[in-house]
Design a protein around this motif. Sequence first.
Motif, mmCIF file in Angstrom:
data_model
loop_
_atom_site.group_PDB
_atom_site.id
_atom_site.type_symbol
_atom_site.label_atom_id
_atom_site.label_comp_id
_atom_site.label_asym_id
_atom_site.label_seq_id
_atom_site.Cartn_x
_atom_site.Cartn_y
_atom_site.Cartn_z
ATOM 1 N N GLY A 15 0.818 -1.200 0.000
ATOM 2 C CA GLY A 15 0.000 0.000 0.000
ATOM 3 C C GLY A 15 0.851 1.248 0.000
ATOM 4 N N ALA A 16 0.186 2.394 0.144
ATOM 5 C CA ALA A 16 0.871 3.682 0.143
ATOM 6 C C ALA A 16 0.083 4.658 1.006
ATOM 7 C CB ALA A 16 1.018 4.199 -1.290
ATOM 8 N N ASN A 17 0.647 5.849 1.178
ATOM 9 C CA ASN A 17 0.070 6.839 2.076
ATOM 10 C C ASN A 17 -0.544 8.008 1.307
ATOM 11 O OD1 ASN A 17 1.224 5.079 3.861
ATOM 12 N ND2 ASN A 17 2.506 6.582 4.889
ATOM 13 N N TYR B 7 -4.223 7.964 7.936
ATOM 14 C CA TYR B 7 -4.403 8.287 9.355
ATOM 15 C C TYR B 7 -3.330 9.276 9.799
ATOM 16 C CZ TYR B 7 -5.373 7.788 14.319
ATOM 17 O OH TYR B 7 -5.711 8.054 15.629
ATOM 18 N N VAL B 8 -3.770 10.333 10.463
ATOM 19 C CA VAL B 8 -2.865 11.350 10.993
ATOM 20 C C VAL B 8 -3.079 11.429 12.503
ATOM 21 C CG1 VAL B 8 -2.272 13.806 10.979
ATOM 22 C CG2 VAL B 8 -2.892 12.655 8.840
ATOM 23 N N LEU B 9 -1.999 11.560 13.251
ATOM 24 C CA LEU B 9 -2.104 11.714 14.703
ATOM 25 C C LEU B 9 -3.132 12.794 15.043
ATOM 26 C CD1 LEU B 9 1.667 11.668 15.744
ATOM 27 C CD2 LEU B 9 0.027 9.809 16.021
ATOM 28 N N GLU B 10 -3.956 12.525 16.046
ATOM 29 C CA GLU B 10 -5.041 13.452 16.404
ATOM 30 C C GLU B 10 -4.555 14.892 16.574
ATOM 31 O OE1 GLU B 10 -8.862 11.825 18.629
ATOM 32 O OE2 GLU B 10 -7.067 11.703 19.884
ATOM 33 N N SER C 169 4.846 7.327 7.510
ATOM 34 C CA SER C 169 4.195 7.558 8.811
ATOM 35 C C SER C 169 3.395 6.365 9.301
ATOM 36 C CB SER C 169 3.290 8.793 8.733
ATOM 37 O OG SER C 169 2.233 8.602 7.813
ATOM 38 N N GLU C 170 3.172 5.375 8.439
ATOM 39 C CA GLU C 170 2.454 4.173 8.882
ATOM 40 C C GLU C 170 3.343 3.228 9.687
ATOM 41 O OE1 GLU C 170 4.480 2.598 5.197
ATOM 42 O OE2 GLU C 170 3.910 4.502 6.094
ATOM 43 N N ILE C 171 4.647 3.385 9.592
ATOM 44 C CA ILE C 171 5.575 2.417 10.195
ATOM 45 C C ILE C 171 5.379 2.246 11.706
ATOM 46 C CG2 ILE C 171 7.994 1.812 10.550
ATOM 47 C CD1 ILE C 171 6.971 1.470 7.664
ATOM 48 N N PRO C 172 5.325 3.323 12.499
ATOM 49 C CA PRO C 172 5.121 3.106 13.946
ATOM 50 C C PRO C 172 3.751 2.546 14.294
ATOM 51 C CG PRO C 172 5.129 5.448 13.424
ATOM 52 C CD PRO C 172 5.573 4.733 12.196
ATOM 53 N N PHE C 173 2.783 2.651 13.378
ATOM 54 C CA PHE C 173 1.487 2.008 13.607
ATOM 55 C C PHE C 173 1.593 0.510 13.316
ATOM 56 C CE2 PHE C 173 0.371 6.408 13.058
ATOM 57 C CZ PHE C 173 -0.708 6.589 13.904
ATOM 58 N N VAL C 174 2.236 0.179 12.223
ATOM 59 C CA VAL C 174 2.398 -1.226 11.848
ATOM 60 C C VAL C 174 3.154 -1.996 12.933
ATOM 61 C CG1 VAL C 174 3.597 -2.760 10.238
ATOM 62 C CG2 VAL C 174 2.259 -0.831 9.363
#
Length: 205
Positions: free
Chosen positions: A22-24, A96-99, A112-117
């Motif tokens: 996927g991509a961002n 998804y962006v930090l609140e 930016s998805e890496i720390p979520f994954v």
Amino acid sequence: VVDDPGSRLLAGEFHRVPVLVGANSNEASVLTAFGTDAEQAVSASRVDPGRLEALYPMADRERVAWGDAAFVAGARLTAKAVAEAGEEAYLYHFDYVLERRRDKVPGAGHGSEIPFVFNTLDELPMPRLLVSDADRAMARRLHSHWLNFARSGDPAGAAEGYWPAYAPARDTLLYIGSDRVEARSGLRRAALDFHEDRWRRATGR
């Protein structure tokens, strides 16, 4: 690297294993590292401005278009090639962006998805100051999907309709947004088709 990866995919020259790709939504954020921006990059590509406006009827079309051309279309091409070879591919779009950052950035930046994954939001010094409980919950959710995929090849754990394996005709991916996570079909399909066709012509594929 002995050849263009896209060319090897189209030729069927890849290992037959399930793929998650996927991509961002704000991949153009990476351009700052190269001392340029999306407007300059798109201008250098010589894409017809009228065509670009028709495909991207939004104010920041260059940002979205560059991200699509450089990352999003390639992720979809990978999923398509794997699916057409008879293997399962799972495609996602991370938005998804930090609140506490949602009024400051136009979308999910490159990487930016890496720390979520990996569920490591609290391990990073700077983001840790910004992370909310909702952010942590999303990280746990995505981390479980990636673990499920590593264990079984199915990120959703056989949840019917939630994250279906990619099929070119349906063109369905998992949209991971700040307000919802859901299966979506045909995400900017005309625009991604345009970038894929342009790449095919440029490479003679």
